[in-house]
Design an enzyme around this catalytic site. Structure first.
Site, short mmCIF file in Angstrom:
data_model
loop_
_atom_site.label_atom_id
_atom_site.label_comp_id
_atom_site.label_asym_id
_atom_site.label_seq_id
_atom_site.Cartn_x
_atom_site.Cartn_y
_atom_site.Cartn_z
N CYS A 208 -1.23 4.56 10.42
CA CYS A 208 -1.01 5.90 10.99
C CYS A 208 -2.20 6.26 11.89
CB CYS A 208 -0.82 6.95 9.89
SG CYS A 208 -2.20 7.12 8.74
N CYS B 46 0.88 -1.18 0.00
CA CYS B 46 0.00 0.00 0.00
C CYS B 46 0.91 1.22 0.00
CB CYS B 46 -0.92 0.00 1.21
SG CYS B 46 -2.02 -1.44 1.32
N ALA C 15 1.53 4.20 -2.08
CA ALA C 15 1.39 5.62 -2.43
C ALA C 15 1.24 6.50 -1.18
CB ALA C 15 0.19 5.80 -3.35
N PRO C 16 1.86 7.70 -1.20
CA PRO C 16 2.57 8.32 -2.33
C PRO C 16 4.02 7.89 -2.51
CG PRO C 16 2.48 9.84 -0.49
CD PRO C 16 1.70 8.63 -0.06
#
Length: 431
Positions: free
Chosen positions: A378, A258, A260-261
């Site tokens: 996060c 996963c 990006a960015p």
């Protein structure tokens, strides 16, 4: 600064009406505007300040308004929010200026009573010595003081205890740091730092990580010569610590599912000295393009970026020495970067642990025997972090914690290192 205030009100109203991302809306709007640097700084401070204190400001409005329902459209409410925020939280703005400018803005509203209503409400707040409304219990008090929904205050209090909850509340307000990761493959590090100084950017090197640097006065870091020449990329310290936990080695095959960015992908490739393979994936083609362009700018030829759905097993992907999955999450660790996150309904987060478990189960199949799997988010939420990992281990006896005891899992809160809130767990495939 009348125009700057009206501009801010319009941006806040657009956010209310369209559910945009605050950072994207502000950055794109200011980049197209002709305001000078000082005005842009004021707009950004007022915009983010009102957004992060919205719950408190609305409680004040409700406390001071006798019958607000038929008067407060989005525009007038945001005029009041801006006026109250300046009075309560912006010491640089004189009280009279905050009131008078707000009244002038209210005159732009269609309702002729708006200006008088605004003047009366703001002056009553001053008369009450700008005190917050009274509350009945500690959860309500903390919710109002830190502009955090009661459900989230209660969640953090229950899951992490009072002391850590207070820390999370305090660090959910204010400006988040801008941290970059210096590209150790692009030339002399001191030369890179000199390039930043030449662009008027001050910095402080991290005591934890050799190539992590906190920058100030950065503005748009993308406009600096160091950035243009591929000498750094923006990446929060906690995200860099996640890459350190993965500990990629030159010659490894690494999957970043996963990506990006692409911040973690870039750091991983740099840690590997651009030797080996880093396969980066994202669900959306436009975000895959961001990874590719970033890798090209940084000179990271070992990176390949493609579209892939992390929830669905892809037999074409190779077995990897190390697999990283930074799973989709509620984002409760980055509230000070995106204050609108905390105003979402908790029901919006309920299915996340199920999705995270599905992704973790799928990506585990790409790990070689004796290879490592790092799961990160996060967010600061036991249900999305500790519980997901514990449930995975309970149903996958071919995996084990990579460290003894509880050391294989860590919750990073902003008070620890000045970073975002983050969670990291490292597992090893044993058979």
């Amino acid at each position: 600064m009348g125009n700057t205030r009206w501009y801010t009100v319009r941006l806040l109203t657009k956010l209310d009406e369209n559910n945009s991302y605050s950072n994207i809306l502000l950055d794109e709007s200011l980049s197209r505007s002709d305001f000078d640097k000082r005005d842009k700084k004021f707009i950004a401070a007022l915009f983010y300040g009102v957004l992060e204190r919205r719950l408190t400001l609305d409680a004040i409005i409700a406390d001071l308004s006798k019958n607000p329902k038929n008067k407060l459209n989005f525009t007038l409410r945001n005029i009041l929010r801006c006026g109250l925020y300046q009075l309560k939280y912006m010491d640089s703005v004189p009280d009279n200026a905050a009131v008078d400018e707000s009244v002038e803005l209210a005159k732009k509203c269609r309702n002729p009573a708006s200006a008088g209503f605004t003047n009366g409400l703001l002056r009553e707040f001053i008369r009450r010595e700008m005190a917050l409304p009274k509350t009945d219990n500690e959860i309500d008090r903390l919710s109002l003081e830190y502009s955090c929904p009661k459900w989230l205050v209660g969640k953090w209090m229950t899951e992490y205890g009072k002391e850590k909850c207070l820390s999370l509340l305090k660090t959910s307000l204010g400006q988040a740091p801008t941290t970059v990761r210096l590209n150790n493959l692009s030339g002399d590090i001191d030369q890179t730092l000199d390039m930043l100084l030449a662009d008027g950017i001050t910095f402080e090197r991290s005591k934890m990580l050799e190539y992590a640097v906190n920058v100030a006065n950065a503005g748009a870091i993308e406009k600096t010569e160091a950035y243009k020449h591929g000498r750094l990329h923006v990446q929060d310290l906690a995200s860099q610590l996640c890459c350190n936990t993965l500990d990629p080695q030159p010659g490894d095959t690494v999957l970043d599912l996963c990506s990006a960015p692409g911040g973690k992908t870039f750091t991983i490739a740099e840690m590997m000295n651009n030797e080996g393979r880093v396969l980066a994936f994202d669900l959306h083609p436009n975000r895959v393009k961001l990874i590719r362009s970033g890798a090209e700018r940084l000179g990271l030829s070992c990176v390949t970026a493609e579209v892939n759905n992390a929830k669905i097993f892809n037999p074409d992907l190779p077995q990897a020495d190390r697999v990283l999955v930074d799973a989709p999450c509620s984002g409760l660790g980055v509230i000070r970067r995106k204050p609108e996150i905390k105003y979402k309904e908790p029901s919006e987060f309920e299915r996340l642990p199920v999705i995270q478990a599905e992704i973790l189960d799928t990506v585990s199949r790409y790990v070689k025997v004796n290879g490592f799997l790092v799961y990160s988010t996060c967010t600061v939420s036991r249900a999305e972090n500790d519980e997901v990992v514990k449930n995975f281990l309970a149903s996958h006896d071919d995996f084990e914690p990579a460290e003894e005891g509880d050391a294989f899992m860590q919750t990073i809160t902003p008070d620890m290192y000045g970073s975002d809130g983050f969670f990291i767990a490292k597992l090893r495939r044993r058979r």
